[in-house]
Design an enzyme around this catalytic site. Structure first.
Site, short mmCIF file in Angstrom:
data_model
loop_
_atom_site.label_atom_id
_atom_site.label_comp_id
_atom_site.label_asym_id
_atom_site.label_seq_id
_atom_site.Cartn_x
_atom_site.Cartn_y
_atom_site.Cartn_z
N GLY A 92 0.84 -1.03 0.09
CA GLY A 92 -0.12 0.02 -0.03
C GLY A 92 0.94 1.35 0.23
O GLY A 92 2.13 1.23 0.24
N CYS A 93 0.30 2.41 -0.27
CA CYS A 93 0.85 3.55 -0.74
C CYS A 93 1.46 4.18 0.96
O CYS A 93 2.74 4.37 1.05
CB CYS A 93 0.23 4.72 -1.42
#
Length: 346
Positions: free
Chosen positions: A151-152
């Site tokens: 995930g970012c």
């Protein structure tokens, strides 16, 4: 040429992935799938691609029939939507790079706790590697059937904290992460909270104590530190299109000079092409449009706390660029192939 397919091509991360892959000299895009826009040309949805990529988007049924004919399948779908397609790809010996969350967590029960849905195929977990390339060996990535793209927020946070945990420099019970993201991180689907009038001229915290990226941050830090690590993570929405700035705090175990810790970071990332350890503070505009993660830090001697600041483009290093980076490693290309773009600055 590497034959690739993309399912979820018209979301923000999906279209960024298309942009990167069409500029990759060893890739041929065989199909792009969108259940919302199938039958339309990709350039009709994103006019900046006009005359460069006018291919028609295919429905999911057609895409699934084509999975057996490609080398790698990219999935850019919401959580819970990937596992059936991953199972089909593995059965057809097609490599998978999943930009979604379905294979990021090693424990199906932990996944269910954070995502509030059951994990469909726990037997596939053994075939998956959570791949933040700077923190995994190339051999482990290359042997994976399924690459779980981080995930970012997790990308920005893990790269910031990994050297501290690896070198046992901090009290692991003191980690606090305060992160800000642009609105594209919420995806392209219509949500009231993402409307211009709801976001502009405002900043807000959300997912306080409950954001799902917490689980993968804790999982990977625990692996690095070889003990159970929990964190306090708070994300914020800020009125810009793209970018993440993560500010991480922790208590140092002993007094350290800034120069000593910066050297530890520079040594830790000395062979990491896309991590830049800086002597000045990062800004999101310096990494916008690039696959770089910029990191710097400060030490507060009064409280003996270390503050680590990291910046990424959430759609590139936080999603599509990292997926291409993983593809490059998976198929033994140069890691930076198709990704040598500098930040746009303004």
């Amino acid at each position: 040429m590497l034959k690739v397919g993309i399912i979820g091509a018209t979301g923000y991360a999906g279209q960024q992935l298309v942009w990167l892959l069409m500029n990759h000299k060893f890739v041929k895009i065989e199909f792009m799938c969108s259940n919302s826009y199938f039958g339309k040309e990709f350039s009709e949805i994103y006019p900046n691609f006009k005359y460069r990529l006018d291919s028609k988007l295919v429905p999911l049924e057609e895409a699934t029939d084509k999975i057996k004919d490609i080398d790698v399948l990219f999935l850019a779908l919401p959580h819970g939507k990937s596992s059936n397609l991953v199972k089909l790809a593995v059965e057809n010996k097609t490599k998978v790079i999943d930009l979604g969350a379905d294979f990021r967590l090693d424990d199906p029960e932990v996944f269910s706790q954070w995502y509030k849905i059951n994990f469909n195929f726990p037997e596939l977990i053994k075939d998956a590697v959570y791949s933040l390339p700077e923190l995994k060996s190339k051999e482990e990535i290359q042997n994976a059937k399924i690459v779980a793209n981080p995930g970012c927020y997790a990308t920005a946070s893990l790269l910031a904290l990994a050297p501290l945990v690896k070198h046992n420099l901090i009290d692991i019970n003191s980690i606090i992460i305060d992160a800000k993201s642009g609105v594209s991180g919420a995806g392209r689907s219509l949500k009231t909270g993402s409307l211009f009038c709801e976001c502009n001229e405002s900043i807000k915290a959300y997912g306080v104590g409950t954001h799902r990226h917490t689980a993968e941050i804790e999982q990977e830090l625990s692996i690095i530190g070889k003990e159970k690590i929990t964190t306090l993570f708070t994300p914020h929405l800020v009125p810009m299109n793209r970018g993440i700035l993560a500010v991480s705090y922790a208590n140092l175990k002993t007094s350290k000079s800034l120069e000593d810790v910066l050297k530890i970071y520079k040594d830790f990332y000395s062979s990491s092409y896309f991590v830049r350890v800086l002597d000045y503070l990062p800004e999101t505009r310096f990494v916008k449009g690039s696959n770089y993660c910029d990191i710097s830090l400060k030490i507060d001697p009064r409280t003996n706390k270390i503050i680590v600041i990291s910046a990424i483009d959430n759609l590139i290093k936080g999603a599509a660029g990292q997926a291409v980076q993983n593809m490059n490693i998976l198929f033994n290309f140069n890691e930076f192939e198709g990704l040598e773009y500098l930040g746009m600055n303004i």
